[in-house]
Scaffold this motif. Structure first.
Motif, PDB file in Angstrom:
ATOM      1  N   TRP A 181      -5.034   2.940   0.833  1.00 18.41           N
ATOM      2  CA  TRP A 181      -4.702   1.847   0.025  1.00 18.41           C
ATOM      3  C   TRP A 181      -5.077   0.562   0.901  1.00 18.41           C
ATOM      4  O   TRP A 181      -5.777  -0.391   0.149  1.00 18.41           O
ATOM      5  CB  TRP A 181      -3.161   1.522  -0.116  1.00 18.41           C
ATOM      6  N   TYR A 189       2.835  -1.591 -12.759  1.00 16.30           N
ATOM      7  CA  TYR A 189       1.285  -1.368 -12.542  1.00 16.30           C
ATOM      8  C   TYR A 189       0.451  -2.359 -12.781  1.00 16.30           C
ATOM      9  O   TYR A 189      -0.533  -2.716 -11.891  1.00 16.30           O
ATOM     10  CB  TYR A 189       0.986  -0.012 -13.506  1.00 16.30           C
ATOM     11  N   ALA A 223       0.818  -4.351  -9.711  1.00 11.51           N
ATOM     12  CA  ALA A 223      -0.119  -3.647  -8.656  1.00 11.51           C
ATOM     13  C   ALA A 223      -1.470  -3.994  -8.614  1.00 11.51           C
ATOM     14  O   ALA A 223      -1.873  -4.089  -7.541  1.00 11.51           O
ATOM     15  CB  ALA A 223       0.109  -2.411  -8.742  1.00 11.51           C
ATOM     16  N   ALA A 283       5.203   3.443 -10.024  1.00 11.03           N
ATOM     17  CA  ALA A 283       4.655   2.072  -9.995  1.00 11.03           C
ATOM     18  C   ALA A 283       5.563   1.149  -9.415  1.00 11.03           C
ATOM     19  O   ALA A 283       5.070  -0.042  -8.870  1.00 11.03           O
ATOM     20  CB  ALA A 283       5.021   1.527 -11.580  1.00 11.03           C
ATOM     21  N   PHE A 284       6.722   1.388  -9.335  1.00 17.08           N
ATOM     22  CA  PHE A 284       7.775   0.433  -8.167  1.00 17.08           C
ATOM     23  C   PHE A 284       7.318   0.439  -6.840  1.00 17.08           C
ATOM     24  O   PHE A 284       8.050  -0.508  -6.089  1.00 17.08           O
ATOM     25  CB  PHE A 284       9.109   0.932  -8.660  1.00 17.08           C
ATOM     26  N   GLU A 288       3.911   0.964  -5.750  1.00 20.37           N
ATOM     27  CA  GLU A 288       2.414   0.640  -5.740  1.00 20.37           C
ATOM     28  C   GLU A 288       2.400  -0.762  -5.850  1.00 20.37           C
ATOM     29  O   GLU A 288       1.511  -1.367  -5.479  1.00 20.37           O
ATOM     30  CB  GLU A 288       1.847   1.321  -6.839  1.00 20.37           C
ATOM     31  N   CYS A 289       3.348  -1.312  -6.727  1.00 18.78           N
ATOM     32  CA  CYS A 289       3.038  -2.706  -6.966  1.00 18.78           C
ATOM     33  C   CYS A 289       3.289  -3.501  -5.807  1.00 18.78           C
ATOM     34  O   CYS A 289       2.961  -4.832  -5.767  1.00 18.78           O
ATOM     35  CB  CYS A 289       4.096  -3.193  -8.135  1.00 18.78           C
ATOM     36  N   TYR A 290       3.901  -3.036  -4.651  1.00 18.59           N
ATOM     37  CA  TYR A 290       3.969  -3.823  -3.341  1.00 18.59           C
ATOM     38  C   TYR A 290       2.990  -3.328  -2.469  1.00 18.59           C
ATOM     39  O   TYR A 290       3.133  -3.738  -1.390  1.00 18.59           O
ATOM     40  CB  TYR A 290       5.496  -3.604  -2.757  1.00 18.59           C
ATOM     41  N   GLY A 291       1.831  -2.776  -2.881  1.00 19.29           N
ATOM     42  CA  GLY A 291       0.521  -2.550  -2.099  1.00 19.29           C
ATOM     43  C   GLY A 291       1.214  -1.439  -1.093  1.00 19.29           C
ATOM     44  O   GLY A 291       1.890  -0.855  -1.150  1.00 19.29           O
ATOM     45  N   ILE A 292       0.434  -1.994   0.302  1.00 18.81           N
ATOM     46  CA  ILE A 292       0.670  -1.017   1.505  1.00 18.81           C
ATOM     47  C   ILE A 292       2.224  -0.858   1.988  1.00 18.81           C
ATOM     48  O   ILE A 292       2.677   0.029   2.112  1.00 18.81           O
ATOM     49  CB  ILE A 292      -0.013  -1.753   2.455  1.00 18.81           C
ATOM     50  N   TRP A 327       3.928   1.467  -0.403  1.00 17.53           N
ATOM     51  CA  TRP A 327       3.385   3.023  -0.258  1.00 17.53           C
ATOM     52  C   TRP A 327       4.242   3.552   0.792  1.00 17.53           C
ATOM     53  O   TRP A 327       4.447   4.497   1.237  1.00 17.53           O
ATOM     54  CB  TRP A 327       1.825   2.898   0.154  1.00 17.53           C
ATOM     55  N   GLU A 328       4.260   2.559   2.047  1.00 21.61           N
ATOM     56  CA  GLU A 328       5.140   3.125   3.114  1.00 21.61           C
ATOM     57  C   GLU A 328       6.387   3.271   2.798  1.00 21.61           C
ATOM     58  O   GLU A 328       7.154   4.272   3.433  1.00 21.61           O
ATOM     59  CB  GLU A 328       4.805   1.855   4.242  1.00 21.61           C
ATOM     60  N   ARG A 340       6.600   6.652   1.154  1.00 26.30           N
ATOM     61  CA  ARG A 340       6.438   7.722   2.182  1.00 26.30           C
ATOM     62  C   ARG A 340       7.500   8.007   3.018  1.00 26.30           C
ATOM     63  O   ARG A 340       8.028   9.026   3.117  1.00 26.30           O
ATOM     64  CB  ARG A 340       5.196   7.430   3.176  1.00 26.30           C
TER      65      ARG A 340
END
Lengths: 277, 277
Positions: free
Chosen positions: A72, A104, A107, B62-63, B65-69, B72-73, B76
């Protein structure tokens, strides 16, 4: 980037080439693996070597997402160096119920929220109107909706026909175009069947088409132009593997440029043949 | 998680509840915004409050991914605390040509590459066989393919009918089931039309169905069970907003538990009614 600017870029660069950035760590030159961010280093070199020859870049989001946070980050850095003269496409094939598609859209279109600011995103239409329209609410941004794709499985559902012989991809073209305009909607149409563009243009004469499948997947550029080009060009033809993986050596960027130049020259000839430049 | 274990969990917990984790910074309690990772803090509290009442969790990608890195963290970290007794669903609606779907499969199924290790992922079928099968190559993992969704736009294409009156969603059920088995394929079927499950079960009697649309979207649990339950239960019924946003106060986790408990009790009654427990 709006439609008029895209057309001007095509005429000025004499190209309607889109370079796919499906950057795969197992396929990039080995010497780049020593870099702190090999994907970004590869993309940067490819972009610098090709930006005057193409009008669009299309990172394939799967190739970034598969590396989680690192991927990312490579995508964010890549998106920042995409040249302003090029239309940027997040090839993400997203689409979900309205409130989720809205996320999305954030995003990929709202850099203050996500860090990404693409001009467009590819969308799968299966879930219908409310899965597509949230992407059209962003001024200056585009939704590029799958119509007829270039892969083997495309015939499984896209050719499903009603009693009048109308196929699903035609229904997609007809319905989706009522949700926006040719200023914020494009369609994905695979190059593997040139004559299919005839039918596509019956339903969408004015829309730009994003065309994968030339090169590695076997499509012919001349056929695509014969059946698919309109008065504005109306085509963004993508090439990925033939360009970015032209060499696995230290000459990869030079070789990518040489392959992109071949395609740009073929495209220039087509633009001249069709009286666009 | 394999099918047998999922069935055992359903019988043991007397529940077929899936809790959706569509975690939205504008909807979670304000006091959590002071946390280093508010999304993760919220998810952790919700999971701890509900894990004995549900058999699945479904983060809506989507919820994150919309905040980018950062998003994603949070995803995870959330995926790491999902309890082993629960089936995990990456609600991502992915799907692309074969080599790209393979990368998406790595993104959600291969923790060594991406950091994520979900049991399953939701898939949009528009691109056909090669867009789905790469997800089936991972032993013990599942593809959950969109058939008939619960949103307003679902009727735009999913009801497109051929000359024999067969609808697109039926064609999807029939073709997709030949690509795998009821041990690695499920379908998404919206709860908003209970009687539609009759037709779904004609085509897919043995597959598990992931059912959104109960609660906020208006579907009835009794109808879904009447028409959609099979001998193994065969249903994962999702609820999101009714549970996770039951309160915006400091009692949000307690209130979420209370709402989940109501649903679990209704589900227990249905499982008893249908002789499954």
């Amino acid at each position: 980037m709006n439609k008029q600017t895209l057309i001007e870029q095509i005429k000025s660069k004499k190209s309607f080439l889109c370079v796919g950035l499906d950057t795969d760590l197992t396929k990039i030159p080995e010497h780049l693996l020593a870099e702190e961010d090999p994907i970004f280093a590869f993309n940067k070199a490819i972009i610098e070597a090709t930006e005057d020859l193409c009008v669009a870049y299309k990172p394939n989001i799967a190739f970034y997402e598969c590396y989680g946070i690192k991927g990312w980050e490579a995508l964010r850095k890549t998106s920042e160096i995409l040249p302003k003269s090029c239309f940027s496409i997040a090839d993400a094939k997203r689409g979900d119920i309205g409130n989720t598609s809205k996320m999305y859209a954030q995003a990929f279109f709202n850099p203050e929220v996500s860090g990404l600011d693409f001009d467009s995103i590819t969308i799968a239409p299966y879930m219908g109107e409310d899965s597509v329209t949230p992407f059209l609410d962003f001024p200056g941004k585009w939704a590029i909706v799958l119509a007829l794709t270039s892969n083997q499985g495309s015939l499984d559902f896209q050719n499903f026909s009603n009693a009048q012989g109308k196929q699903l991809f035609e229904e997609v073209l007809d319905k989706v175009k009522t949700w926006g305009s040719d200023e914020n909607l494009m369609y994905v149409v695979g190059a593997t069947r040139g004559e299919a563009f005839l039918k596509i243009r019956e339903h969408a004469p004015d829309h730009f088409l994003l065309v994968p499948g030339v090169g590695a997947q076997g499509g012919s550029l001349a056929d695509v132009c014969q059946y698919g080009m309109n008065k504005d060009c109306g085509l963004l033809v993508n090439s990925t593997r033939g360009i970015i993986y032209a060499s696995k050596g230290t000459d990869f960027a030079e070789r990518a440029r040489a392959e992109a130049l071949k395609l740009q020259q073929e495209m220039q000839a087509q633009l001249e043949l069709h009286g666009i430049i």
